[in-house]
Motif scaffolding. Sequence first.
Motif, PDB file in Angstrom:
ATOM      1  N   LEU A 385       0.824  -1.200   0.000  1.00  0.00           N
ATOM      2  CA  LEU A 385       0.000   0.000   0.000  1.00  0.00           C
ATOM      3  C   LEU A 385       0.862   1.257   0.000  1.00  0.00           C
ATOM      4  O   LEU A 385       1.801   1.379   0.800  1.00  0.00           O
ATOM      5  CB  LEU A 385      -0.925   0.017   1.223  1.00  0.00           C
ATOM      6  CG  LEU A 385      -2.056  -1.011   1.263  1.00  0.00           C
ATOM      7  CD1 LEU A 385      -2.851  -0.861   2.548  1.00  0.00           C
ATOM      8  CD2 LEU A 385      -2.975  -0.872   0.057  1.00  0.00           C
ATOM      9  N   GLY A 386       0.506   2.194  -0.873  1.00  0.00           N
ATOM     10  CA  GLY A 386       1.170   3.485  -0.871  1.00  0.00           C
ATOM     11  C   GLY A 386       0.706   4.339   0.291  1.00  0.00           C
ATOM     12  O   GLY A 386      -0.206   3.967   1.039  1.00  0.00           O
ATOM     13  N   ASP A 521     -13.037   4.383  -5.453  1.00  0.00           N
ATOM     14  CA  ASP A 521     -11.856   3.536  -5.386  1.00  0.00           C
ATOM     15  C   ASP A 521     -10.723   4.330  -4.739  1.00  0.00           C
ATOM     16  O   ASP A 521     -10.230   5.294  -5.316  1.00  0.00           O
ATOM     17  CB  ASP A 521     -11.465   3.086  -6.793  1.00  0.00           C
ATOM     18  CG  ASP A 521     -10.350   2.031  -6.777  1.00  0.00           C
ATOM     19  OD1 ASP A 521      -9.729   1.835  -5.719  1.00  0.00           O
ATOM     20  OD2 ASP A 521     -10.107   1.430  -7.836  1.00  0.00           O
ATOM     21  N   TRP A 522     -10.311   3.929  -3.532  1.00  0.00           N
ATOM     22  CA  TRP A 522      -9.280   4.677  -2.826  1.00  0.00           C
ATOM     23  C   TRP A 522      -7.885   4.059  -2.997  1.00  0.00           C
ATOM     24  O   TRP A 522      -6.942   4.439  -2.302  1.00  0.00           O
ATOM     25  CB  TRP A 522      -9.614   4.845  -1.346  1.00  0.00           C
ATOM     26  CG  TRP A 522     -10.067   3.610  -0.598  1.00  0.00           C
ATOM     27  CD1 TRP A 522     -11.338   3.142  -0.497  1.00  0.00           C
ATOM     28  CD2 TRP A 522      -9.253   2.729   0.186  1.00  0.00           C
ATOM     29  NE1 TRP A 522     -11.367   2.000   0.287  1.00  0.00           N
ATOM     30  CE2 TRP A 522     -10.101   1.738   0.728  1.00  0.00           C
ATOM     31  CE3 TRP A 522      -7.892   2.677   0.484  1.00  0.00           C
ATOM     32  CZ2 TRP A 522      -9.641   0.704   1.540  1.00  0.00           C
ATOM     33  CZ3 TRP A 522      -7.416   1.651   1.291  1.00  0.00           C
ATOM     34  CH2 TRP A 522      -8.299   0.686   1.811  1.00  0.00           C
ATOM     35  N   TRP A 523      -7.745   3.121  -3.924  1.00  0.00           N
ATOM     36  CA  TRP A 523      -6.425   2.588  -4.260  1.00  0.00           C
ATOM     37  C   TRP A 523      -5.859   3.306  -5.486  1.00  0.00           C
ATOM     38  O   TRP A 523      -6.591   3.718  -6.389  1.00  0.00           O
ATOM     39  CB  TRP A 523      -6.516   1.101  -4.595  1.00  0.00           C
ATOM     40  CG  TRP A 523      -6.617   0.188  -3.411  1.00  0.00           C
ATOM     41  CD1 TRP A 523      -6.738   0.545  -2.109  1.00  0.00           C
ATOM     42  CD2 TRP A 523      -6.609  -1.235  -3.450  1.00  0.00           C
ATOM     43  NE1 TRP A 523      -6.811  -0.574  -1.310  1.00  0.00           N
ATOM     44  CE2 TRP A 523      -6.723  -1.689  -2.114  1.00  0.00           C
ATOM     45  CE3 TRP A 523      -6.510  -2.174  -4.455  1.00  0.00           C
ATOM     46  CZ2 TRP A 523      -6.754  -3.043  -1.784  1.00  0.00           C
ATOM     47  CZ3 TRP A 523      -6.534  -3.526  -4.137  1.00  0.00           C
ATOM     48  CH2 TRP A 523      -6.650  -3.954  -2.811  1.00  0.00           C
ATOM     49  N   ASN A 529      -2.187  -3.212  -8.479  1.00  0.00           N
ATOM     50  CA  ASN A 529      -1.285  -4.158  -9.144  1.00  0.00           C
ATOM     51  C   ASN A 529      -0.631  -5.097  -8.140  1.00  0.00           C
ATOM     52  O   ASN A 529      -0.489  -6.306  -8.385  1.00  0.00           O
ATOM     53  CB  ASN A 529      -0.224  -3.404  -9.936  1.00  0.00           C
ATOM     54  CG  ASN A 529      -0.804  -2.700 -11.150  1.00  0.00           C
ATOM     55  OD1 ASN A 529      -1.872  -3.065 -11.648  1.00  0.00           O
ATOM     56  ND2 ASN A 529      -0.095  -1.678 -11.633  1.00  0.00           N
ATOM     57  N   ALA A 530      -0.231  -4.554  -7.009  1.00  0.00           N
ATOM     58  CA  ALA A 530       0.418  -5.379  -5.983  1.00  0.00           C
ATOM     59  C   ALA A 530      -0.556  -6.396  -5.411  1.00  0.00           C
ATOM     60  O   ALA A 530      -0.210  -7.568  -5.190  1.00  0.00           O
ATOM     61  CB  ALA A 530       0.979  -4.486  -4.881  1.00  0.00           C
ATOM     62  N   ALA A 535      -3.038 -12.014  -5.320  1.00  0.00           N
ATOM     63  CA  ALA A 535      -4.200 -12.842  -5.603  1.00  0.00           C
ATOM     64  C   ALA A 535      -3.894 -13.890  -6.661  1.00  0.00           C
ATOM     65  O   ALA A 535      -4.380 -15.030  -6.586  1.00  0.00           O
ATOM     66  CB  ALA A 535      -5.378 -11.967  -6.044  1.00  0.00           C
ATOM     67  N   SER A 536      -3.096 -13.556  -7.633  1.00  0.00           N
ATOM     68  CA  SER A 536      -2.722 -14.516  -8.674  1.00  0.00           C
ATOM     69  C   SER A 536      -1.901 -15.660  -8.093  1.00  0.00           C
ATOM     70  O   SER A 536      -2.064 -16.827  -8.478  1.00  0.00           O
ATOM     71  CB  SER A 536      -1.929 -13.814  -9.783  1.00  0.00           C
ATOM     72  OG  SER A 536      -2.752 -12.889 -10.464  1.00  0.00           O
TER      73      SER A 536
END
Length: 660
Positions: A385-386, A521-523, A529-530, A535-536
């Motif tokens: 998280l930034g 969307d607060w990301w 992406n992270a 999740a992948s």
Amino acid sequence: MPALRPLSGALALGLAAALASPASAAKPPVACADFHGNTNADWLAANPPPADTGMVSAMGQLAARARQQQIDLLEAAKRAPTGNVQTLLGDFWASGMDEAGVERDGSNPIAPLLERINAIRRDKDIPPAIAALHQVGIPVVFNFSPDVDLNDLSRHIGYFSQGGLGLPDPAFYTRTDADTRTVLAQYGKYVEQILVLTGTPAGEAAAEAAQVIDLETRIARASRPIVELRDPRSNFAPVPAAGLDTQYRKLQLEDFIVAQQVGDATVSMANPALFATLDSLVDDLKPAQWKAYLRWRVGDAMAPYLSRAFRDASFNFRGRVLEGRQAPPTREQQVLDAINLAAGPMLGREYAQRYLDAGTEARAETVAADIRDALGAALERDPRLGAAAKAEARAKLAALEIEIGMPDRDIDYTVQPVGRGSFGGNMLIASTWRHGSEMRRIGEANASRRWNVQPQTPALAYDITLNRLLVTAAMLQAPVMAATRGEPAQYGAFGALVGHELTHGFDARGRLVDARLDVRDWWEASDANAWNALASRVASQYAALPYPALEGVKVNGVQTRDEDLADLSGVELAWAAFEARHPDADKAARQDFFKAWAGLWAQAMTPAAATAMASTSVHAPGQWRANAPLANLADFGELYGCRVGSVMRNKPDDRIQVWP
């Protein structure tokens, strides 16, 4: 009966149901080969999958215990009620269990509704009849129900949405494949049966049934496909209530809103084309066709609560044809389902007062608060998280509410006395009360008083719309939160489930509602992406796991990814919280933590049940819900001395940590 809310299911993220596990062998597997099978060996030996359902689970047994507790409560209320609500519930239950009385009653409970419908003479008589049926909890033609205002999540508005069909999917009316045509033909016969039972001469039933299906087909063609309703935002389109009569002159929607005792200035109507079609149908179709349709909808909605002829007709189509069931539920279950549908908040209030132990509630609050603190620490150190996302996450966690047992804000339980004379009549009385209580939520800043789960139903859920954790009274018992079990087990079971649900407030779905309950969307792209990369990895790891009870089938990692990730997170957070609370816990206590987690997912199922579960469930089977998070947790492998690379101790390069 009360309509489904259009957004509740999509916005409220509920606790997963227990899933699959293979039956144990005569000799339990060792812990490092299959911790789930080892921990649950005795349970698995004692609980083979039943032939009728094909599966049995510890969580399913919890649900069954909660149902029996409700029945015991209703029996006690019937014999010796204490207070007005218990009197109402006891009378309701007694009338439903009096099968001879229900049989004598025949169709009498719906006679006043049928008289109202039969009195229709002109087009202008149709909209008031529609409104009157909605008032008693029978939504016809369309649905109208309260749900969150996506522009202000603290309040509700009324949603005009599609409905009014006797079949569960609009596509049933328009598909041309042989199977669908067969179902539609059987449906027509069912409509005929109900029409005869509601007063249509037998010789006219086929023609009237064709009129009913014609009207429903017109509604279905103007309705949106089910898949398009899954996104809550696509269902939300606020419009002024004033002026609806100008736009839809025949439907009289402003009068409809007044009849539901709603005074809000705004409603949601996401499919105006549907309502334009309905408006034209009031004008274009003859009153006789509308009368047949409305009588059918009343008979169909009330069939489970009337005499055997109604019930058998309903079950033979809805139970056997649509659901594939071989036999109807017991009478007790039928009456309990009816009471939960029409008077669920009443039953929930009494259930919580009877079965929720104050000490257990206090323990649950403590454990949940510790998990929240562990999540806070995890978010602070999260490298993905930034700064902006981390600040928003911090604010959102600070605003999180934890509600345990039952809703804090009570509702008005004033309702017409029901008595013990007519089960169908009591169903309408209670359904009218329930509909009125729903309508009173509209236009007020009172969204917090509604739970998407009832206290008598075992559930632990994160409510994304209001950033709160809901834990029902029924959930606070074995195997989740047994008062007799020690703290290690309480953290390992209840605590891990709390961690699972709270994760949903900060994952790929939780990112869509911020700390102020604004839908945004607060990301940043880098945050997303992270998370997607994590999740992948989870999807790939679970996709390599064999599906229990099935040869050559693997878990669908993409299908189960989000819930698998929440399981991993939940165990990590609960373990961190337990260690912070008990840093000097001995080996036995630490093992109790992990055994409690594995015990949640005890389940056995047949290959047929496993096949169905594998293709539809968003959760991994129980064996892997238990084992996979532990195999990724280094402390588990060390505690049990598992060899690195064994089933229960992943290699360091393969190990997934949600919160590094």
